[in-house]
Design an enzyme around this catalytic site. Structure first.
Site, PDB file in Angstrom:
ATOM      1  N   TRP A   4       0.833  -1.205   0.000  1.00 33.22           N
ATOM      2  CA  TRP A   4       0.000   0.000   0.000  1.00 33.22           C
ATOM      3  C   TRP A   4       0.868   1.255   0.000  1.00 33.22           C
ATOM      4  O   TRP A   4       0.598   2.215  -0.729  1.00 33.22           O
ATOM      5  CB  TRP A   4      -0.923   0.002   1.217  1.00 33.22           C
ATOM      6  CG  TRP A   4      -1.792   1.216   1.300  1.00 33.22           C
ATOM      7  CD1 TRP A   4      -3.019   1.390   0.717  1.00 33.22           C
ATOM      8  CD2 TRP A   4      -1.517   2.441   1.986  1.00 33.22           C
ATOM      9  NE1 TRP A   4      -3.522   2.641   1.008  1.00 33.22           N
ATOM     10  CE2 TRP A   4      -2.615   3.305   1.783  1.00 33.22           C
ATOM     11  CE3 TRP A   4      -0.438   2.888   2.763  1.00 33.22           C
ATOM     12  CZ2 TRP A   4      -2.665   4.586   2.324  1.00 33.22           C
ATOM     13  CZ3 TRP A   4      -0.483   4.172   3.295  1.00 33.22           C
ATOM     14  CH2 TRP A   4      -1.589   5.002   3.077  1.00 33.22           C
ATOM     15  N   ASP A  40      -6.182  -2.789  -1.405  1.00 27.06           N
ATOM     16  CA  ASP A  40      -6.197  -2.951   0.054  1.00 27.06           C
ATOM     17  C   ASP A  40      -6.532  -1.650   0.784  1.00 27.06           C
ATOM     18  O   ASP A  40      -6.619  -1.644   2.016  1.00 27.06           O
ATOM     19  CB  ASP A  40      -4.835  -3.463   0.540  1.00 27.06           C
ATOM     20  CG  ASP A  40      -4.554  -4.874   0.055  1.00 27.06           C
ATOM     21  OD1 ASP A  40      -5.471  -5.715   0.152  1.00 27.06           O
ATOM     22  OD2 ASP A  40      -3.438  -5.136  -0.427  1.00 27.06           O
ATOM     23  N   ASP A  41      -6.728  -0.591   0.042  1.00 26.14           N
ATOM     24  CA  ASP A  41      -7.035   0.707   0.651  1.00 26.14           C
ATOM     25  C   ASP A  41      -8.502   0.741   1.093  1.00 26.14           C
ATOM     26  O   ASP A  41      -9.410   0.495   0.287  1.00 26.14           O
ATOM     27  CB  ASP A  41      -6.761   1.826  -0.360  1.00 26.14           C
ATOM     28  CG  ASP A  41      -6.947   3.206   0.243  1.00 26.14           C
ATOM     29  OD1 ASP A  41      -5.966   3.778   0.723  1.00 26.14           O
ATOM     30  OD2 ASP A  41      -8.095   3.704   0.241  1.00 26.14           O
ATOM     31  N   PHE A  42      -8.740   1.077   2.365  1.00 30.79           N
ATOM     32  CA  PHE A  42     -10.105   1.073   2.883  1.00 30.79           C
ATOM     33  C   PHE A  42     -10.986   2.064   2.137  1.00 30.79           C
ATOM     34  O   PHE A  42     -12.144   1.772   1.817  1.00 30.79           O
ATOM     35  CB  PHE A  42     -10.104   1.404   4.374  1.00 30.79           C
ATOM     36  CG  PHE A  42     -11.486   1.498   4.965  1.00 30.79           C
ATOM     37  CD1 PHE A  42     -12.177   0.354   5.336  1.00 30.79           C
ATOM     38  CD2 PHE A  42     -12.112   2.731   5.118  1.00 30.79           C
ATOM     39  CE1 PHE A  42     -13.466   0.431   5.859  1.00 30.79           C
ATOM     40  CE2 PHE A  42     -13.397   2.816   5.635  1.00 30.79           C
ATOM     41  CZ  PHE A  42     -14.073   1.669   6.003  1.00 30.79           C
TER      42      PHE A  42
END
Length: 225
Positions: free
Chosen positions: A138, A157-159
């Protein structure tokens, strides 16, 4: 009439939901951060890990002050500084170890220079930089997007990206990284722009939630506590 950017033209043509989001958000406006070397960018990223921005900025100011006359220390400068001195600026022992590993890998060429990194493909950059202690995929993807301006990066994978997808596509559950990666294949070669619009979709949802009035049922008391 202005022609749409290549990113907008492609996303609108290939994906009706993304077309709606683009209509709501407006033109694509990715802002690149100040140009920094990969070493400096990653050192700053390590400083910000698991900290609020103000705390990280304060630590960085004290750290940079250890090296008078330099805008930012060089790898050799960092390695020459006693760990106890760096610890006094507020860095944890784990982050000091990560900074030392970063500096060592910058010295041996694993972490490329600014000139070299411009010539590398995205995957090669990821492979080299995640070899640094404390640096994950990330972190490298954020460097690819906001430092190098690479056009086809999708940080699954970034919220914020995943939550923006959930909101924009009206999903009940958060998509998995694999689901988002698979869906995002249609956005190539402009997945960075798609990620940017998903971030904006998540931001807009936050604004709506904070501006909605609080409605209480008539004749009912709020529970104690």
């Amino acid at each position: 009439m202005n022609q749409p950017s290549p990113e907008i033209a492609h996303l609108c043509k290939i994906d009706p939901v993304m077309k709606r989001v683009i209509g709501e958000v407006g033109p694509y406006a990715l802002s690149l951060r100040a140009r920094r070397s990969p070493f400096e960018s990653l050192a700053r990223a390590i400083a910000y890990q698991q900290l609020h921005d103000k705390a990280a900025e304060s630590i960085l100011r004290r750290f940079i002050a250890l090296f008078p006359g330099r805008r930012f220390p060089r790898p050799a400068d960092l390695l020459a500084m006693a760990p106890e001195t760096i610890r006094g600026t507020g860095f944890s022992h784990a982050k000091i170890a990560a900074l030392h590993d970063l500096a060592a890998k910058a010295m041996d060429g694993t972490v490329p220079t600014t000139t070299v990194i411009q010539r590398l493909e995205d995957d090669a950059i990821v492979e080299r930089l995640i070899a640094v202690r404390g640096v994950g995929r990330w972190t490298v993807e954020m460097l690819l997007i906001f430092q190098l301006g690479r056009p086809d990066v999708l940080p699954v994978d970034d919220f914020g990206v995943r939550n923006g997808f959930r909101i924009a596509y009206k999903r009940k559950a958060m998509p998995t990284a694999k689901e988002l990666l698979r869906y995002g294949e249609r956005w190539r070669p402009y997945r960075t722009a798609a990620a940017w619009y998903l971030w904006r979709a998540a931001d807009r949802a936050k604004v709506v939630r904070t501006t909605l009035p609080v409605v209480r049922a008539a004749g009912k008391r709020a529970p104690n506590g």
